[in-house]
Write a protein that holds these residues in place. Structure first.
Motif, short mmCIF file in Angstrom:
data_model
loop_
_atom_site.label_atom_id
_atom_site.label_comp_id
_atom_site.label_asym_id
_atom_site.label_seq_id
_atom_site.Cartn_x
_atom_site.Cartn_y
_atom_site.Cartn_z
N ALA A 248 168.84 122.08 -49.52
CA ALA A 248 169.56 122.03 -48.24
C ALA A 248 168.55 121.97 -47.10
N GLU A 249 169.05 121.59 -45.96
CA GLU A 249 168.24 121.60 -44.75
C GLU A 249 168.67 122.78 -43.88
N ILE A 250 167.71 123.46 -43.28
CA ILE A 250 168.05 124.51 -42.31
C ILE A 250 168.25 123.82 -40.97
N LEU A 251 169.46 123.91 -40.47
CA LEU A 251 169.81 123.19 -39.25
C LEU A 251 169.62 124.02 -37.99
N GLY A 252 169.70 125.34 -38.12
CA GLY A 252 169.53 126.20 -36.96
C GLY A 252 170.02 127.60 -37.24
N TYR A 253 169.89 128.47 -36.26
CA TYR A 253 170.38 129.83 -36.41
C TYR A 253 170.66 130.43 -35.04
N GLY A 254 171.43 131.50 -35.03
CA GLY A 254 171.74 132.20 -33.80
C GLY A 254 171.49 133.68 -33.95
N LEU A 255 171.05 134.32 -32.86
CA LEU A 255 170.78 135.76 -32.85
C LEU A 255 171.51 136.44 -31.71
N THR A 256 171.96 137.66 -31.94
CA THR A 256 172.33 138.57 -30.86
C THR A 256 171.85 139.96 -31.24
N CYS A 257 171.36 140.68 -30.26
CA CYS A 257 170.88 142.05 -30.48
C CYS A 257 171.49 142.91 -29.37
N ASP A 258 172.70 143.40 -29.62
CA ASP A 258 173.48 143.96 -28.53
C ASP A 258 173.35 145.46 -28.33
#
Length: 404
Positions: A248-258
């Motif tokens: 697979a290809e890694i397309l992106g990611y998202g982070l939150t540190c609330d």
């Protein structure tokens, strides 16, 4: 500098349903439960006595015996999974010393010998202290031990962001390759079964007495597990040059540190995390074929995750398959999201979505398609892998089929 595309070419998994990619995936596809009676610690005084222990793991199969005594169990699991990942990627060992290979490992508690030392000291005094346990105890040992064992020369990081740590590690590895700071990365998570975590979750009243039933109306809580999942990452051009098989290809990611609460999810933050992941991957909710849920099986967690999926995926919320392999493995803490990322890669490669087992009674508040009890064959092009952790450390990873 032009950003490089990043792909997964090797998978190494140590889990309670199987050791190695083949055993693991075969077990997951069949809905095999890795939950058994816990044997590594005394559970007789507790309501829950079951978990996802890796019963048949022998470190001697991967590591010379003279080295094992200096390694904690979490490092042993990480080294074994990394070795399996390198072998799966067909990456020649002699090239490790010549190329810039990094190691990024996520974990929740790190190594556990310190816990063992405290118990030994409390029971028998200083004379019971094993000096080798002191050497094993530093949390940074895990990534360091993997790097030392394979003699890697690239970046080396330990990421302790709890139950989302595996996704964090893979996301950071993706960044390093994308920007040319590393050629190859061994990225993922590792966690050994822990008495501290076991007792802690018992005291939080968040554990089920017997089975994990994500999204079921009568779910009673989570079960703990252990294991390691390590992915071998490289640029798409490198994979083509090596004629490597691409999962697979890694397309992106998202982070939150609330930092919203020590244990509870904050719905707006979790939604923002998923939205950021989709934006990073340059896809929309309409493009996603499968969501690998955090899905712990606790009443509140599953309810919030489903609420967020409905918010982010709008009219598609009830049609996108959403399953939780924690129903089979238990919650492997720092290794959870990386083992789930391995399952996502295999789902994309083989066109099979893992099931959520132990599902019996639909919950009106979790009215999603949880792929109940039986794996599903379908084309899978884009996957979102959710990882949510204590303290608001959230990370969602987006993977996809390679599209030239």
């Amino acid at each position: 500098m032009k950003k490089r595309r990043v792909v997964v070419t090797g998978i190494g998994v140590i889990s309670s349903v199987g050791i190695g990619k083949e055993q693991f995936w075969e077990g997951i596809k069949k809905g095999k439960s890795g939950i058994t009676k816990i044997s590594s610690i005394d559970t007789s005084n507790f309501k829950c006595q079951y978990g996802g222990e890796v019963k048949n793991f022998s470190p001697e199969d991967f590591i010379p015996s003279r080295k094992i005594k200096f390694l904690g169990r979490t490092s042993q699991l990480a080294i074994a999974a990394a070795e399996l990942s390198l072998e799966d990627a067909k990456f020649p060992y002699q090239e490790i010393f010549r190329r810039k290979i990094g190691v990024i490992i996520g974990t929740t508690e790190g190594e556990h010998p310190l816990e063992e030392l405290i118990l030994a000291w409390a029971k028998g005094g200083l004379k019971e202290i094993d000096r080798r346990k002191v050497i094993q105890s530093a949390v940074s040992n895990i990534s360091a031990n993997v790097g030392i064992y394979f003699k890697t020369l690239g970046p080396n990081f330990l990421i302790p962001t709890a139950c989302a740590a595996g996704n964090y590690a893979i996301g950071y590895g993706y960044d390093l390759i994308r920007w040319g700071e590393a050629d190859f990365i061994l990225a993922g998570g590792a966690e050994a079964f822990s008495r501290l975590a076991y007792v802690g979750f018992q005291r939080l009243y968040s554990m089920s007495p017997d089975v994990c039933q994500p999204f079921d109306k009568n779910r009673k809580g989570m079960l703990l597990g252990e294991g390691a999942g390590i992915l071998f990452l490289e640029s798409l051009n490198s994979a083509y040059k090596r004629s490597a098989s691409i999962y697979a290809e890694i397309l992106g990611y998202g982070l939150t540190c609330d930092a919203y609460h020590p244990t509870a999810l904050e719905p707006k933050s979790v939604a923002k995390c998923m939205e950021r992941a989709l934006e990073s991957a340059e896809v929309t909710y309409k493009d996603v074929d499968y969501i690998c849920a955090h899905g712990t099986g606790t009443p509140i967690n599953d309810k919030i995750e489903c609420k967020v999926i409905k918010e982010v995926f709008k009219e598609r919320a009830k049609e996108v398959p959403v399953s939780s392999i924690k129903s089979m493995l238990g919650h492997c803490m720092g290794a959870a999201s990386s083992i789930e990322a391995a399952a996502c890669c295999l789902a994309i490669k083989e066109g099979i979505i893992p099931p959520t087992i132990n599902f019996q009674t639909p919950d009106p508040e979790c009215d999603i398609d949880c792929v109940p009890n039986k794996a599903r064959k379908m084309e899978v092009n884009i996957v979102v892998n959710n990882g949510f952790a204590f303290g608001g450390n959230n990370c969602c990873l987006v993977l996809g089929k390679v599209n030239n």
